[in-house]
Design a protein around this motif. Structure first.
Motif, mmCIF file in Angstrom:
data_model
loop_
_atom_site.group_PDB
_atom_site.id
_atom_site.type_symbol
_atom_site.label_atom_id
_atom_site.label_comp_id
_atom_site.label_asym_id
_atom_site.label_seq_id
_atom_site.Cartn_x
_atom_site.Cartn_y
_atom_site.Cartn_z
ATOM 1 N N LYS A 24 0.829 -1.211 0.000
ATOM 2 C CA LYS A 24 0.000 0.000 0.000
ATOM 3 C C LYS A 24 0.863 1.262 0.000
ATOM 4 C CE LYS A 24 -3.747 -2.322 2.452
ATOM 5 N NZ LYS A 24 -4.444 -2.466 3.737
ATOM 6 N N ILE A 80 -4.383 -3.594 -9.321
ATOM 7 C CA ILE A 80 -4.225 -4.379 -8.095
ATOM 8 C C ILE A 80 -5.246 -5.513 -8.099
ATOM 9 C CG2 ILE A 80 -4.261 -4.319 -5.577
ATOM 10 C CD1 ILE A 80 -3.908 -1.220 -5.894
ATOM 11 N N ASP A 113 -6.970 -8.008 -5.920
ATOM 12 C CA ASP A 113 -7.209 -7.943 -4.472
ATOM 13 C C ASP A 113 -8.025 -9.147 -4.010
ATOM 14 O OD1 ASP A 113 -7.542 -7.130 -1.883
ATOM 15 O OD2 ASP A 113 -8.801 -5.401 -2.330
ATOM 16 N N TYR A 147 -7.451 -3.975 -0.150
ATOM 17 C CA TYR A 147 -7.027 -2.736 -0.793
ATOM 18 C C TYR A 147 -8.231 -1.842 -1.098
ATOM 19 C CZ TYR A 147 -2.598 -5.142 -1.372
ATOM 20 O OH TYR A 147 -1.427 -5.820 -1.131
ATOM 21 N N ALA A 148 -9.377 -2.470 -1.318
ATOM 22 C CA ALA A 148 -10.584 -1.712 -1.659
ATOM 23 C C ALA A 148 -11.350 -1.256 -0.429
ATOM 24 C CB ALA A 148 -11.501 -2.566 -2.539
ATOM 25 N N GLU A 154 -7.790 2.874 3.556
ATOM 26 C CA GLU A 154 -7.566 1.964 2.448
ATOM 27 C C GLU A 154 -7.060 2.731 1.241
ATOM 28 O OE1 GLU A 154 -11.589 3.665 1.931
ATOM 29 O OE2 GLU A 154 -10.464 2.864 3.614
ATOM 30 N N VAL A 187 -9.315 6.411 -8.079
ATOM 31 C CA VAL A 187 -9.351 4.976 -7.822
ATOM 32 C C VAL A 187 -10.639 4.394 -8.395
ATOM 33 C CG1 VAL A 187 -9.310 3.170 -6.070
ATOM 34 C CG2 VAL A 187 -8.025 5.288 -5.697
ATOM 35 N N ILE A 241 -12.815 0.803 -8.556
ATOM 36 C CA ILE A 241 -12.952 -0.521 -7.954
ATOM 37 C C ILE A 241 -13.902 -1.339 -8.825
ATOM 38 C CG2 ILE A 241 -13.702 -1.818 -5.933
ATOM 39 C CD1 ILE A 241 -13.109 0.711 -4.267
ATOM 40 N N ILE A 261 -8.543 -1.310 -8.691
ATOM 41 C CA ILE A 261 -8.556 -2.429 -7.753
ATOM 42 C C ILE A 261 -9.596 -3.437 -8.232
ATOM 43 C CG2 ILE A 261 -8.911 -3.145 -5.370
ATOM 44 C CD1 ILE A 261 -8.283 -0.252 -4.535
ATOM 45 N N ASP A 270 -11.496 -6.261 -7.065
ATOM 46 C CA ASP A 270 -11.883 -6.865 -5.787
ATOM 47 C C ASP A 270 -12.397 -8.287 -6.038
ATOM 48 O OD1 ASP A 270 -12.859 -7.541 -3.324
ATOM 49 O OD2 ASP A 270 -13.906 -5.661 -2.970
#
Length: 682
Positions: A246, A271, A273, A278-279, A288, A297, A299, A505, A507
């Motif tokens: 991170k 990323i 994850d 991270y999310a 986070e 960012v 997600i 990210i 997820d």
């Protein structure tokens, strides 16, 4: 200090940066030296004054001979304490200690250990037995160089000369002097962007370091070392690998935003994850990566409903033509539980239209038609207004109409052969075609002769080569990852976000391992495909960083032999495609040697067995730290080797905290969040 070191002027870099009174403390002298090792003579009193000398401490040694007409001491040796060494008179000192205790036992009326062993030595004897020999590895030489009229501090990873041992003074660097050593970068033409990552930590026990205020020497790294290069995060679970990742991600983002502000291209970060850490905020960090901001960012996750613009669905629309590659990948993986031959056939062909190739496009459309029929049988929600386009000869249309006793075809092209079929009729038409082929209808045999149809039909009909198979029943677990609202392949959208310099990210903490594996591979395949397209066009691909967990499952030695494996392809081609890669694992031996040999940055936390440490010992001089790596289980306590650093640094990594989040936001021009920072140990 400068008056003790002839040849080193008061204003020299060696003195001001390393050996000034507030930057180092003398702890002894060199007793014996060669080109690779030095034995340092020190004393208990000097060790106490210096706040202790833990194993792996950095020491400095400088030549000093006030009687020599010419003094060549404008070099400073960097040492690292690796253990103890016997002194030439040590056996005699032990004999003195023993004799002292024998005398105490003989002269005392009370012979109990508490009386005899605690008897104070006379000052002369105590002083004699207080000397110690420290076995030190010589890491190299600090010296000054003149570059374009500017004095710089240089470091060579060897010794080009050494003198009689009596000419060396030994000092323990502290404070800014220690920070200078721990944060030293080799001169380079590459960009340099210094950022803090933690503080020097020699040992698990830090009482003396804290008491002597020597536990706060900052360690800086060149964050550019991590961009475009491989980084290994090695250590057992819960030892701080994710926290370090991170910090690297946030620092890279801040650097990317500065690059953007200076007119350069930003750096995207992808990323994967698997745990959702991270999310989503967690108790360890209190924040986070996503806190950096919705503008920066993205997600992608299962179950996203569109209520948050920066949170996008990871689901695939199984009925979308432009997502057929992702659909094929997911279905192929799911079908792998069925041992029938059609599984391999399905995975081995393409179901996408072929631009400029009418015949292949026609057969791809027909195969997709059968696939959509299978999905409907499996209960997949059909998008509103869904229709499937087909190329069906007019004579065959009439045969199907006759069998169904109704006309399911809607004229859709410039010729009568081009038709649409509404969703409500797809299964019936597909079943009619299968029945007619089994009845040897010549039009049906012609329609279904291509390998694409033959690869899909068993999924729809649950029959393959005369025997029953599970077919569409295998698709049931995939329904939760289907969304009729998804308009584009998430892999394409993810790449577009990365090119814009965003943190993406993925997820994956919801979903079966097979599905998340297939999705990850699909996203990575599309990333490599797009980067390769740019590279082969003669342009420089955009800079993108990829973060991977559980790397031993992705880069094993067995897998490394498979050129078609998407993760091995990523490992092999990352550098030329301007892809940086950070991989985390607790199994050093599980990662192919070729991947480790091309790793530029190493962050090594606690490992719990000698097999992994032996594997690690093949790289740089991590073998010197083997015992400590196994013994020390402190979270965030690592041995760090970066591309710019010429030696390994023992570091306590900072905690990823709200303060760092706000630093990243500030780099992007965003206001700070109202958060409480906590820069305690990770």
């Amino acid at each position: 200090m400068s008056n003790l070191i002839p040849g080193v002027g008061a204003g020299s870099l060696l003195n001001t940066q390393l050996m000034a009174d507030d930057r180092s403390i003398r702890i002894g002298a060199i007793y014996r030296i060669d080109y690779g090792e030095a034995i340092v003579l020190t004393h208990d009193k000097w060790k106490t004054h210096a706040g202790g000398i833990p194993q792996y401490s950095f020491l400095l040694a400088t030549a000093h001979d006030i009687s020599a007409p010419e003094v060549d001491d404008d070099e400073v040796l960097l040492l690292r304490v690796e253990g103890t060494s016997p002194l030439s008179m040590e056996s005699e000192l032990h004999a003195v200690r023993e004799e002292s205790l024998r005398a105490a036992l003989s002269s005392n009326n009370n012979p109990s250990p508490s009386v005899v062993l605690d008897t104070a030595m006379d000052p002369v004897t105590k002083n004699r037995v207080s000397f110690t020999g420290l076995r030190c590895r010589i890491l190299g030489t600090f010296y000054e160089d003149d570059v374009d009229g500017t004095k710089i501090l240089e470091f060579g990873a060897d010794v080009d000369n050494f003198y009689a041992t009596s000419t060396y003074r030994v000092l323990k660097p502290v404070g800014e002097g220690l920070s200078t050593i721990a944060s030293y970068f080799k001169p380079t033409d590459r960009p340099v962007d210094r950022v803090r990552i933690g503080v020097v930590r020699y040992s698990a026990t830090r009482r003396r370091a804290k008491a002597s205020k020597q536990a706060a020497s900052a360690v800086e790294v060149n964050i550019r070392d991590f961009i475009g290069h491989k980084t290994a995060l090695l250590g057992m679970t819960r030892m701080g690998k994710s926290n370090t990742a991170k910090i690297i991600i946030a620092r890279t983002f801040a650097t990317s935003e500065r690059m953007r502000a200076d007119g350069g291209k930003p750096v995207g970060q992808l990323i994967f994850d698997p745990q959702g850490e991270y999310a989503n905020p967690n108790t360890q960090d209190g924040t986070e990566i996503a806190a950096i901001g919705a503008n920066h960012v993205r997600i992608f996750k299962f179950g996203a409903d569109g209520s948050q613009p920066h949170v996008k669905p990871l689901s695939v629309n199984f009925f979308s033509e432009n997502q057929i590659d992702a659909v094929q990948s997911l279905i192929s993986d799911q079908l792998s539980t069925d041992e029938a031959g059609y599984v391999k056939d399905f995975a081995g062909v393409s179901y996408a239209d072929v631009k400029g190739d009418h015949s292949n496009t026609t057969h791809a459309q027909r195969a997709r038609f059968a696939l959509y029929a299978a999905l409907m049988r499996a209960g997949f929600e059909v998008p509103a207004g869904f229709r499937v386009r087909l190329n069906v000869k007019g004579e065959f249309q009439l045969v199907i109409i006759e069998k169904l006793k109704r006309n399911p075809f809607i004229q859709a092209g410039s010729t009568a052969n081009i038709v649409d079929v509404n969703a409500k009729d797809v299964e019936a038409v597909a079943q009619a075609i299968v029945d007619l082929r089994e009845a040897n209808d010549k039009y049906a045999l012609e329609f279904t002769k291509n390998v694409r149809w033959q690869s899909v039909e068993p999924i729809f009909s649950t029959k393959s080569q005369g025997r029953n198979v599970r077919g569409w029943k295998n698709l049931n677990p995939l329904r939760e990852f289907h969304s009729p609202l998804t308009k584009n392949d998430p892999a394409i959208e993810i790449y577009q976000e990365l090119v814009k310099g965003r943190i993406v990210i993925v997820d994956l903490h919801v979903g079966t391992s097979a599905i998340t594996k297939a999705l990850s591979e699909s996203i990575t395949a599309r990333l490599l495909e797009r980067q390769t397209e740019v590279f082969t066009s003669g342009e420089e691909p955009p800079a993108i960083q990829v973060m991977l967990e559980e790397a031993h499952n992705l880069f094993s030695s067995d897998r490394y032999k498979r050129d078609g494996d998407i993760w091995i392809k990523l490992a092999k081609e990352a550098s030329k495609l301007n892809l940086g890669m950070t991989y985390a694992t607790q199994e050093v031996s599980g990662v192919a040697h070729q991947v480790k040999a091309n790793t530029a940055n190493w962050v090594v936390a606690h490992l719990n067995n000698t097999k992994e440490v032996r594997e690690l010992a093949q790289f740089y001089d991590f073998g010197s730290f083997s015992d400590a790596i196994i013994a020390s289980e402190d979270r965030g306590y690592v041995r760090l080797k970066t591309l710019s650093s010429p030696y390994i640094i023992p570091v306590q990594i900072d905690r990823y905290d709200p303060e760092l989040v706000n630093e990243a936001r500030a780099a992007a021009g965003d206001p700070p969040l109202n958060l409480t920072p906590d820069r305690s140990d990770a």
